[in-house]
Design an enzyme around this catalytic site. Structure first.
Site, short mmCIF file in Angstrom:
data_model
loop_
_atom_site.label_atom_id
_atom_site.label_comp_id
_atom_site.label_asym_id
_atom_site.label_seq_id
_atom_site.Cartn_x
_atom_site.Cartn_y
_atom_site.Cartn_z
N ARG A 115 4.85 10.28 -4.80
CA ARG A 115 6.08 9.94 -5.52
C ARG A 115 7.26 10.63 -4.83
NH1 ARG A 115 3.79 6.25 -7.43
NH2 ARG A 115 3.15 5.95 -9.59
N HIS A 135 7.46 1.48 -0.54
CA HIS A 135 6.46 1.70 -1.60
C HIS A 135 5.35 0.64 -1.52
CE1 HIS A 135 5.86 3.63 -5.81
NE2 HIS A 135 4.70 3.23 -5.31
C1 GLV Z 1 1.75 3.12 -7.19
O1 GLV Z 1 2.63 3.83 -6.82
C2 GLV Z 1 0.74 3.47 -8.15
O2 GLV Z 1 0.92 4.44 -8.89
O3 GLV Z 1 -0.29 2.78 -8.20
#
Ligand code: GLV
Length: 310
Positions: free
Chosen positions: A225, A273
């Site tokens: 994160r 991401h």
């Molecule tokens: C993605 O970031 C997840 O938490 O699966």
């Protein structure tokens, strides 16, 4: 049996199909559904639901996460804390994350960035090839994702260690636990990978102090994160030369604002991401298995421990 999908609306149809394939009797509803009654919804399938929303469904049996990380759920100050919150664990997500990590570890280990730049400049020469067995990779977090990446990197021959809350026994992986051991773990780590859950204990863990404990010339890969990194302190370490490079898949704000230095920094690789994406077909199997368990009065698998925060 009713399930409410609370995520990007453009993903709803793929999820509807995957979930109905597993549980044909399911009624699949998509939020926002303001005109619909709220007291007949049994399950919420969610990714970062708006704060205060979940508590307005009084008869939920469980909150099912669409992601591995549940920080976007537990940050709701009005979260109905008595409900089980179920993390997503599926082999596609785990394998995808390991691939991402292995790809970037190999990228740094084999100087692929430098080679691309050299070749782009028309230069033909070789850089020293490091001994894989002496290349020290360190994984912050040895849970479902970190543990798998660690095991696979060890199988490739890297000298792998992991740092986690509780001691882990993974073949070929040295386990470090606790704050005191963090220093030792960082001091031996040339390529640092962050796969920790984001909690109040891990927020900002990649900061000036911890980065300084890495050896000169280390690399950082963050696919957990954005909140794990203190951006300005990471940038300072890249600019001073202490860090040789960083790969970032996650950010405080996604996408980062257009003027954020990460976008164009020569030592930073940005990915959107995508380190591992949830594939509805596979995830639905797991989610349906947990719904069946709950229906049968059993405890679902991978329930979040709210005291630990993951
Ligand atoms: C993605 O970031 C997840 O938490 O699966």
């Amino acid at each position: 049996m009713k399930l409410l999908f609370i995520s990007a609306v453009d993903k709803a149809e793929a999820w509807r199909e995957a979930m109905l394939n597993e549980l044909p009797e399911l009624e699949f509803r998509v939020w926002p559904d303001e005109a619909e009654p709220r007291d007949d919804v049994d399950y919420a399938l969610v990714w970062r639901p708006p704060h205060g929303l979940l508590k307005t469904y009084p008869n939920l049996k469980a909150i099912l996460s669409l992601g591995a990380g549940i920080d976007g759920i537990v940050c709701d100050p009005e979260l109905p804390r008595h409900l089980p919150i179920v993390r997503l664990v599926d082999h596609c997500l785990t394998d995808g994350m390991s691939e991402y990590v292995i790809y970037w570890v190999l990228h740094y280990h084999r100087h692929m960035g430098k080679y691309s730049r050299m070749v782009a400049d028309g230069k033909w020469s070789n850089l020293p090839q490091h001994d894989t067995r002496l290349r020290r990779v360190g994984i912050l977090g040895l849970g479902e994702l970190g543990g798998n990446a660690a095991r696979k990197l060890a199988a490739l021959g890297f000298d792998v260690a992991g740092w986690s809350r509780s001691e882990k026994d993974i073949q070929g992986v040295t386990s470090f636990t606790g704050r005191d051991a963090l220093k030792l773990f960082l001091a031996r780590t040339e390529i640092l990978v962050c796969l920790l859950p984001l909690t109040d204990k891990t927020a900002g863990i990649i900061n000036a102090e911890t980065i300084a404990q890495l050896p000169h010339g280390a690399f950082v890969i963050n696919s957990a994160r954005g909140g794990h990194v203190v951006d300005a302190e990471l940038l300072a370490a890249l600019n001073s030369g202490h860090l040789a490079g960083a790969t970032l898949d996650v950010f405080h704000n996604e996408p980062p604002p257009p003027d954020h230095p990460f976008w164009s920094h020569p030592k930073v690789a940005v990915t959107p991401h995508m380190a591992s994406l949830t594939v509805p077909h596979y995830a639905a199997e797991y989610i349906a298995m947990n719904i069946r368990r709950i229906t049968a009065g059993e405890v679902p698998l991978n329930v979040v421990d709210l005291d630990k925060g993951y």
